[in-house]
Design a protein around this motif. Structure first.
Motif, PDB file in Angstrom:
ATOM      1  N   GLU A   6       0.824  -1.202   0.000  1.00  0.00           N
ATOM      2  CA  GLU A   6       0.000   0.000   0.000  1.00  0.00           C
ATOM      3  C   GLU A   6       0.862   1.257   0.000  1.00  0.00           C
ATOM      4  N   MET A   7       1.981   1.253   0.763  1.00  0.00           N
ATOM      5  CA  MET A   7       2.892   2.396   0.767  1.00  0.00           C
ATOM      6  C   MET A   7       3.497   2.627  -0.612  1.00  0.00           C
ATOM      7  N   ALA A   8       3.857   1.533  -1.291  1.00  0.00           N
ATOM      8  CA  ALA A   8       4.431   1.672  -2.635  1.00  0.00           C
ATOM      9  C   ALA A   8       3.419   2.295  -3.593  1.00  0.00           C
ATOM     10  N   ALA A   9       2.142   1.866  -3.470  1.00  0.00           N
ATOM     11  CA  ALA A   9       1.112   2.437  -4.336  1.00  0.00           C
ATOM     12  C   ALA A   9       0.902   3.915  -4.036  1.00  0.00           C
ATOM     13  N   LEU A  10       0.918   4.287  -2.745  1.00  0.00           N
ATOM     14  CA  LEU A  10       0.740   5.684  -2.363  1.00  0.00           C
ATOM     15  C   LEU A  10       1.912   6.547  -2.836  1.00  0.00           C
ATOM     16  N   ARG A  11       3.148   6.005  -2.722  1.00  0.00           N
ATOM     17  CA  ARG A  11       4.309   6.757  -3.188  1.00  0.00           C
ATOM     18  C   ARG A  11       4.246   7.001  -4.689  1.00  0.00           C
ATOM     19  N   ALA A  12       3.829   5.972  -5.431  1.00  0.00           N
ATOM     20  CA  ALA A  12       3.714   6.137  -6.887  1.00  0.00           C
ATOM     21  C   ALA A  12       2.671   7.185  -7.228  1.00  0.00           C
ATOM     22  N   GLU A  13       1.537   7.170  -6.501  1.00  0.00           N
ATOM     23  CA  GLU A  13       0.495   8.162  -6.750  1.00  0.00           C
ATOM     24  C   GLU A  13       0.982   9.562  -6.391  1.00  0.00           C
ATOM     25  N   LEU A  14       1.728   9.684  -5.275  1.00  0.00           N
ATOM     26  CA  LEU A  14       2.262  10.990  -4.865  1.00  0.00           C
ATOM     27  C   LEU A  14       3.248  11.526  -5.897  1.00  0.00           C
ATOM     28  N   ALA A  15       4.112  10.632  -6.419  1.00  0.00           N
ATOM     29  CA  ALA A  15       5.069  11.064  -7.438  1.00  0.00           C
ATOM     30  C   ALA A  15       4.354  11.566  -8.686  1.00  0.00           C
ATOM     31  N   THR A  16       3.268  10.898  -9.062  1.00  0.00           N
ATOM     32  CA  THR A  16       2.494  11.336 -10.225  1.00  0.00           C
ATOM     33  C   THR A  16       1.880  12.715  -9.996  1.00  0.00           C
ATOM     34  N   LEU A  17       1.339  12.915  -8.793  1.00  0.00           N
ATOM     35  CA  LEU A  17       0.740  14.219  -8.470  1.00  0.00           C
ATOM     36  C   LEU A  17       1.795  15.328  -8.469  1.00  0.00           C
ATOM     37  N   LYS A  18       2.996  15.024  -7.971  1.00  0.00           N
ATOM     38  CA  LYS A  18       4.075  16.016  -7.964  1.00  0.00           C
ATOM     39  C   LYS A  18       4.471  16.402  -9.383  1.00  0.00           C
ATOM     40  N   ARG A  19       4.573  15.409 -10.279  1.00  0.00           N
ATOM     41  CA  ARG A  19       4.912  15.689 -11.674  1.00  0.00           C
ATOM     42  C   ARG A  19       3.847  16.555 -12.328  1.00  0.00           C
ATOM     43  N   GLN A  20       2.581  16.234 -12.054  1.00  0.00           N
ATOM     44  CA  GLN A  20       1.499  17.016 -12.628  1.00  0.00           C
ATOM     45  C   GLN A  20       1.524  18.455 -12.118  1.00  0.00           C
ATOM     46  N   ALA A  21       1.805  18.630 -10.823  1.00  0.00           N
ATOM     47  CA  ALA A  21       1.867  19.978 -10.251  1.00  0.00           C
ATOM     48  C   ALA A  21       3.029  20.758 -10.841  1.00  0.00           C
ATOM     49  N   ALA A  22       4.196  20.098 -11.014  1.00  0.00           N
ATOM     50  CA  ALA A  22       5.360  20.765 -11.596  1.00  0.00           C
ATOM     51  C   ALA A  22       5.093  21.168 -13.036  1.00  0.00           C
ATOM     52  N   ASN A  23       4.472  20.294 -13.810  1.00  0.00           N
ATOM     53  CA  ASN A  23       4.152  20.603 -15.201  1.00  0.00           C
ATOM     54  C   ASN A  23       3.172  21.776 -15.291  1.00  0.00           C
ATOM     55  N   GLN A  24       2.176  21.778 -14.366  1.00  0.00           N
ATOM     56  CA  GLN A  24       1.197  22.873 -14.379  1.00  0.00           C
ATOM     57  C   GLN A  24       1.862  24.199 -14.023  1.00  0.00           C
ATOM     58  N   ALA A  25       2.797  24.159 -13.039  1.00  0.00           N
ATOM     59  CA  ALA A  25       3.474  25.386 -12.631  1.00  0.00           C
ATOM     60  C   ALA A  25       4.350  25.941 -13.749  1.00  0.00           C
ATOM     61  N   THR A  26       5.070  25.069 -14.455  1.00  0.00           N
ATOM     62  CA  THR A  26       5.937  25.526 -15.530  1.00  0.00           C
ATOM     63  C   THR A  26       5.141  26.036 -16.718  1.00  0.00           C
ATOM     64  N   SER A  27       3.988  25.398 -16.980  1.00  0.00           N
ATOM     65  CA  SER A  27       3.170  25.872 -18.113  1.00  0.00           C
ATOM     66  C   SER A  27       2.563  27.222 -17.826  1.00  0.00           C
ATOM     67  N   GLN A  28       2.199  27.463 -16.573  1.00  0.00           N
ATOM     68  CA  GLN A  28       1.654  28.762 -16.203  1.00  0.00           C
ATOM     69  C   GLN A  28       2.723  29.850 -16.260  1.00  0.00           C
ATOM     70  N   ALA A  29       3.992  29.453 -16.040  1.00  0.00           N
ATOM     71  CA  ALA A  29       5.109  30.413 -16.098  1.00  0.00           C
ATOM     72  C   ALA A  29       5.583  30.656 -17.531  1.00  0.00           C
ATOM     73  N   GLY A  30       5.021  29.976 -18.508  1.00  0.00           N
ATOM     74  CA  GLY A  30       5.369  30.158 -19.904  1.00  0.00           C
ATOM     75  C   GLY A  30       6.547  29.315 -20.334  1.00  0.00           C
ATOM     76  N   VAL A  31       6.972  28.367 -19.493  1.00  0.00           N
ATOM     77  CA  VAL A  31       8.089  27.488 -19.842  1.00  0.00           C
ATOM     78  C   VAL A  31       7.518  26.188 -20.347  1.00  0.00           C
ATOM     79  N   PRO A  32       8.052  25.607 -21.442  1.00  0.00           N
ATOM     80  CA  PRO A  32       7.528  24.331 -21.948  1.00  0.00           C
ATOM     81  C   PRO A  32       7.589  23.263 -20.860  1.00  0.00           C
ATOM     82  N   ALA A  33       6.529  22.480 -20.700  1.00  0.00           N
ATOM     83  CA  ALA A  33       6.472  21.432 -19.681  1.00  0.00           C
ATOM     84  C   ALA A  33       7.466  20.324 -19.989  1.00  0.00           C
ATOM     85  N   ALA A  34       8.034  19.781 -18.923  1.00  0.00           N
ATOM     86  CA  ALA A  34       8.966  18.657 -19.085  1.00  0.00           C
ATOM     87  C   ALA A  34       8.215  17.393 -19.443  1.00  0.00           C
ATOM     88  N   GLU A  35       8.861  16.644 -20.325  1.00  0.00           N
ATOM     89  CA  GLU A  35       8.243  15.372 -20.720  1.00  0.00           C
ATOM     90  C   GLU A  35       8.368  14.367 -19.605  1.00  0.00           C
TER      91      GLU A  35
END
Length: 241
Positions: free
Chosen positions: A212-241
């Motif tokens: 269960e911890m492994a599943a939660l960590r994977a979900e948290l990592a996905t949410l962090k990537r999505q938040a980082a991509n959203q922040a960079t797109s709002q700043a006008g920087v191309p989102a990281a792949e």
């Protein structure tokens, strides 16, 4: 003679390998079945108040509550037994194993088929029910099925199937639901006495928590990537792949 048959079942199925005297005098499950035979015979002859009195005495002596109307097959082995409750319209086949804390109960106060209708489960031959399991409603548990400890079963279980958890499902379905399909941990077993091989309940709990911890960590990592991509797109920087 049934007492001999029950004592033989105790000696064969209990790893403690009790003597004949121990099996007859020290096993509440054996005594509860014998007292239920008397209560059930009185119940069928419509001496219901007397039958309930015998059933109540049975509960007082053994800690096992079996309604006198319940139908029980041959060689039932109730291991330990304290806290077992078996309802009025329950039916139990031959060679069934029940551990302590099990309830064969109903889901509602109303009978589906009117007065005298079926409210409690039907247990097939050779079924094993782990400690604390709740089997509820007018359902059928197929021959040879295994119900894990603390499972809650409210739907049919096919013959030979193993179910665990709340609500009770086959182990592979729990692996998918809890993210264990990544292969980091094995699913929990049905519980003590329900497997041919030894099992480690504590180790299995730890393995489940790790999965269960492994599943939660994977979900948290996905949410962090999505938040980082959203922040960079709002700043006008191309989102990281």
């Amino acid at each position: 003679m049934e007492i001999v048959e029950l004592a033989r079942t105790v000696r064969e199925r209990d790893p403690a390998r009790p003597s004949w005297i121990e099996a007859v005098t020290c096993y509440a499950g054996l005594q509860a079945v014998l007292m239920h035979r008397l209560a059930h015979a009185l119940y069928r002859r419509r001496f219901k108040a007397l039958a309930r009195a015998v059933s109540h005495t049975n509960r007082f002596i053994t800690g096992i509550e079996i309604h006198p109307g319940a139908k029980i097959g041959r060689r039932l082995f109730i291991d330990h037994g304290m806290g077992v409750v078996i309802g009025e319209t329950a039916e139990i086949g031959d060679d069934v194993l029940i551990y302590h804390g099990v309830t064969l109960g109903g889901l509602s106060l109303a009978n589906r088929a009117g007065p005298g209708g079926k409210r409690h489960p039907t247990i097939g031959d050779g079924v094993a029910i782990g400690a604390g399991a709740q089997v509820l409603g007018p359902i059928r548990i197929g021959d040879g099925a295994r119900i894990g400890a603390n499972a809650v079963v409210a739907s049919e279980v096919p013959a030979g199937e193993t179910v665990i958890g709340i609500p009770a499902r086959p182990p592979h379905e729990h692996r998918i639901l809890t993210g264990q399909s990544v292969g980091r941990a094995a699913p929990p077993s049905p519980g003590y006495g329900l497997l041919d091989q030894p099992c480690d309940p504590v180790g299995e709990e730890i393995a489940t928590l790790r999965a269960e911890m492994a599943a939660l960590r994977a979900e948290l990592a996905t949410l962090k990537r999505q938040a980082a991509n959203q922040a960079t797109s709002q700043a006008g920087v191309p989102a990281a792949e």
